[in-house]
Design a protein around this motif. Structure first.
Motif, mmCIF file in Angstrom:
data_model
loop_
_atom_site.group_PDB
_atom_site.id
_atom_site.type_symbol
_atom_site.label_atom_id
_atom_site.label_comp_id
_atom_site.label_asym_id
_atom_site.label_seq_id
_atom_site.Cartn_x
_atom_site.Cartn_y
_atom_site.Cartn_z
ATOM 1 N N ALA A 78 0.835 -1.207 0.000
ATOM 2 C CA ALA A 78 0.000 0.000 0.000
ATOM 3 C C ALA A 78 0.865 1.250 0.000
ATOM 4 C CB ALA A 78 -0.935 -0.007 1.206
ATOM 5 N N HIS A 79 1.929 1.230 0.777
ATOM 6 C CA HIS A 79 2.836 2.389 0.833
ATOM 7 C C HIS A 79 3.486 2.639 -0.520
ATOM 8 C CE1 HIS A 79 5.840 5.215 2.280
ATOM 9 N NE2 HIS A 79 6.782 4.448 1.735
ATOM 10 N N LYS A 80 4.006 1.595 -1.139
ATOM 11 C CA LYS A 80 4.689 1.756 -2.420
ATOM 12 C C LYS A 80 3.747 2.242 -3.523
ATOM 13 C CE LYS A 80 8.735 -1.244 -2.088
ATOM 14 N NZ LYS A 80 9.677 -0.242 -2.627
ATOM 15 N N LEU A 81 2.493 1.834 -3.427
ATOM 16 C CA LEU A 81 1.525 2.224 -4.452
ATOM 17 C C LEU A 81 1.008 3.645 -4.285
ATOM 18 C CD1 LEU A 81 -0.610 -1.048 -4.737
ATOM 19 C CD2 LEU A 81 1.006 -0.159 -6.432
ATOM 20 N N THR A 82 1.123 4.209 -3.089
ATOM 21 C CA THR A 82 0.436 5.478 -2.834
ATOM 22 C C THR A 82 1.302 6.634 -2.344
ATOM 23 O OG1 THR A 82 -0.102 4.807 -0.554
ATOM 24 C CG2 THR A 82 -1.701 4.241 -2.268
ATOM 25 N N TYR A 83 2.471 6.381 -1.791
ATOM 26 C CA TYR A 83 3.189 7.450 -1.073
ATOM 27 C C TYR A 83 3.597 8.613 -1.967
ATOM 28 C CZ TYR A 83 7.852 6.308 -2.881
ATOM 29 O OH TYR A 83 8.940 6.129 -3.696
ATOM 30 N N SER A 84 3.822 8.375 -3.253
ATOM 31 C CA SER A 84 4.303 9.436 -4.148
ATOM 32 C C SER A 84 3.183 10.175 -4.864
ATOM 33 C CB SER A 84 5.261 8.845 -5.189
ATOM 34 O OG SER A 84 4.572 7.932 -6.037
ATOM 35 N N LEU A 85 1.937 9.762 -4.641
ATOM 36 C CA LEU A 85 0.815 10.348 -5.371
ATOM 37 C C LEU A 85 0.103 11.396 -4.512
ATOM 38 C CD1 LEU A 85 -0.484 7.024 -6.946
ATOM 39 C CD2 LEU A 85 0.807 8.839 -8.106
ATOM 40 N N PRO A 86 -0.265 12.543 -5.095
ATOM 41 C CA PRO A 86 -0.744 13.674 -4.298
ATOM 42 C C PRO A 86 -2.202 13.615 -3.870
ATOM 43 C CG PRO A 86 -0.576 14.316 -6.598
ATOM 44 C CD PRO A 86 -0.018 12.922 -6.504
ATOM 45 N N THR A 87 -3.068 12.943 -4.622
ATOM 46 C CA THR A 87 -4.499 12.965 -4.314
ATOM 47 C C THR A 87 -5.016 11.565 -3.990
ATOM 48 O OG1 THR A 87 -5.191 12.618 -6.613
ATOM 49 C CG2 THR A 87 -4.811 14.907 -5.889
ATOM 50 N N LYS A 88 -6.134 11.514 -3.263
ATOM 51 C CA LYS A 88 -6.703 10.214 -2.894
ATOM 52 C C LYS A 88 -7.185 9.440 -4.120
ATOM 53 C CE LYS A 88 -7.963 10.395 1.964
ATOM 54 N NZ LYS A 88 -9.031 10.161 2.961
ATOM 55 N N VAL A 89 -7.727 10.158 -5.089
ATOM 56 C CA VAL A 89 -8.224 9.445 -6.263
ATOM 57 C C VAL A 89 -7.074 8.818 -7.046
ATOM 58 C CG1 VAL A 89 -8.255 11.453 -7.837
ATOM 59 C CG2 VAL A 89 -9.813 9.535 -8.230
ATOM 60 N N GLU A 90 -5.904 9.460 -7.085
ATOM 61 C CA GLU A 90 -4.746 8.863 -7.746
ATOM 62 C C GLU A 90 -4.213 7.673 -6.948
ATOM 63 O OE1 GLU A 90 -2.038 11.999 -9.875
ATOM 64 O OE2 GLU A 90 -3.076 12.999 -8.207
ATOM 65 N N LYS A 91 -4.221 7.810 -5.628
ATOM 66 C CA LYS A 91 -3.800 6.693 -4.780
ATOM 67 C C LYS A 91 -4.708 5.490 -5.007
ATOM 68 C CE LYS A 91 -2.164 9.814 -1.089
ATOM 69 N NZ LYS A 91 -0.728 9.564 -1.076
ATOM 70 N N PHE A 92 -6.037 5.769 -5.055
ATOM 71 C CA PHE A 92 -6.976 4.672 -5.283
ATOM 72 C C PHE A 92 -6.775 4.069 -6.671
ATOM 73 C CE2 PHE A 92 -11.088 3.058 -6.808
ATOM 74 C CZ PHE A 92 -11.228 2.008 -5.915
ATOM 75 N N ARG A 93 -6.515 4.919 -7.639
ATOM 76 C CA ARG A 93 -6.300 4.425 -9.004
ATOM 77 C C ARG A 93 -5.106 3.463 -9.046
ATOM 78 N NH1 ARG A 93 -8.252 4.903 -14.427
ATOM 79 N NH2 ARG A 93 -6.525 4.370 -15.793
ATOM 80 N N ALA A 94 -4.021 3.803 -8.360
ATOM 81 C CA ALA A 94 -2.834 2.945 -8.347
ATOM 82 C C ALA A 94 -3.152 1.601 -7.691
ATOM 83 C CB ALA A 94 -1.688 3.640 -7.627
ATOM 84 N N ILE A 95 -3.889 1.640 -6.573
ATOM 85 C CA ILE A 95 -4.297 0.402 -5.899
ATOM 86 C C ILE A 95 -5.171 -0.448 -6.818
ATOM 87 C CG2 ILE A 95 -5.784 -0.499 -4.057
ATOM 88 C CD1 ILE A 95 -4.768 1.845 -2.306
ATOM 89 N N TYR A 96 -6.158 0.198 -7.413
ATOM 90 C CA TYR A 96 -7.120 -0.504 -8.273
ATOM 91 C C TYR A 96 -6.421 -1.133 -9.481
ATOM 92 C CZ TYR A 96 -11.415 -1.248 -10.987
ATOM 93 O OH TYR A 96 -12.453 -1.798 -11.716
ATOM 94 N N THR A 97 -5.595 -0.347 -10.152
ATOM 95 C CA THR A 97 -4.901 -0.842 -11.338
ATOM 96 C C THR A 97 -3.979 -2.001 -10.982
ATOM 97 O OG1 THR A 97 -4.981 1.354 -12.343
ATOM 98 C CG2 THR A 97 -3.410 -0.202 -13.271
#
Length: 333
Positions: free
Chosen positions: A50-69
């Motif tokens: 979860a950290h690797k997928l989200t820590y560099s992304l600025p918005t929640k929707v981008e974080k969710f997109r990375a997780i989802y993809t």
């Protein structure tokens, strides 16, 4: 009771038209790249993933997109598990307590298989999305209900057979289906990996064409409550891929008189380019294309007309971009 009803209506009213177009100014390429860079990561440490997928992304929707993809492109569907669950559901259809007891034990086996082999069924996809979102401080829920396909829930609600996710972004709830985004099971019951972005933050009206939650508040649109889920045309993953919603006829089973004009229409979402519009009938291995006329596109709506010249009952398929997106059953009298 009135207070509960009011809260339900407020919940739905604040979520009408919650869809990906709300984030049209967001470029998801960065999130998709992050998911690609972490391809093949183990599920042994979900916090690290979860950290690797989200820590560099600025918005929640981008974080969710990375997780989802990442989930959709790294986890495989397991048709064998689906078959086992389906058989048990039918076997215990008159004994829900026994089914729940069996299902509780089977989930332990299923989740071990998910973590070890990255293979699962819809519940596993939805569970993994929810867990990674929790670790990324994103509110997400698992939604259980009916999935409609060529194999089940076509003419009537038979069994609750599917799970997907609702995610809260910018104080609004959105719908997505990571299982159907990841690929499809072919006629030989083999999983084919093919990412379909159309199930990501999908328009609720479109989502409701093939998903019906056990709790209707998760339709996210008050106009969809108490509508007949199985009366609408049967739509396919290609409809989500091209982002088209069949509008008319509004039922799958259509009765018409011979040589009576029938109007077809569909709505395009997200400025999708639609071409090669046709309606066909499949006879053996061949396609018979019907003659259509008055083909018009005004804004998001495309319309055309046809007259059926011969009596009978047959399947009629709507094609856009040279792919079948919906099926009607025409009875011409």
């Amino acid at each position: 009771m009135k207070q509960i009803l009011l809260l339900l209506l407020i919940f739905i009213a604040t979520n009408v038209n919650a869809q990906r177009s709300d984030f049209k100014t967001i470029d998801f390429s960065r999130a998709d790249k992050v998911a690609k860079l972490n391809e093949g990561m183990s599920l042994d440490n979900l916090s690290l993933l979860a950290h690797k997928l989200t820590y560099s992304l600025p918005t929640k929707v981008e974080k969710f997109r990375a997780i989802y993809t990442w989930v959709c492109t790294n986890i495989k569907n397991d048709p064998k598990q689906e078959r086992i669950i389906s058989r048990k559901r039918r076997g215990f259809k008159n004994d829900s307590i026994s089914f729940l007891k069996w299902n509780h034990e089977y989930k332990k086996i299923a989740f071990k298989k998910l973590l070890k082999h990255k293979k699962t069924m819809c519940t596993g996809y939805a569970y993994l999305i929810k867990e990674l979102c929790f670790l990324a401080n994103i509110e997400c829920k698992i939604i259980d209900g009916y999935g409609r396909s060529v194999f089940t829930n076509i003419d009537k609600l038979e069994l609750a057979n599917h799970s997907w996710n609702a995610v809260k972004l910018n104080e609004k709830w959105y719908l997505c289906d990571p299982t159907w985004s990841s690929g499809y099971v072919d006629g030989r019951n083999i999983f084919r990996k093919e990412y379909n972005e159309g199930y990501f933050l999908t328009d609720p009206v479109m989502f409701a064409k093939s998903h019906h939650p056990l709790q209707e508040k998760w339709l996210l649109d008050s106009t969809l409550i108490n509508t007949s889920f199985v009366e609408t045309p049967l739509i396919y993953r290609e409809a989500y891929k091209h982002q088209v919603i069949p509008m008319s006829p509004d039922k799958m089973n259509v009765v018409v008189k011979k040589n009576t004009e029938v109007k077809f229409s569909f709505k395009s979402l997200h400025d999708t380019i639609i071409d090669q519009v046709s309606i066909i009938r499949i006879i053996g291995n061949e396609e018979k294309k019907y003659k259509i006329y008055d083909l018009k596109t005004e804004g998001a709506l495309t319309t055309f007309k046809n007259k059926f010249k011969y009596k009978g009952r047959f399947d009629v398929h709507l094609k856009t971009n040279n792919e079948i997106v919906a099926t009607y059953v025409m009875k011409v009298e």
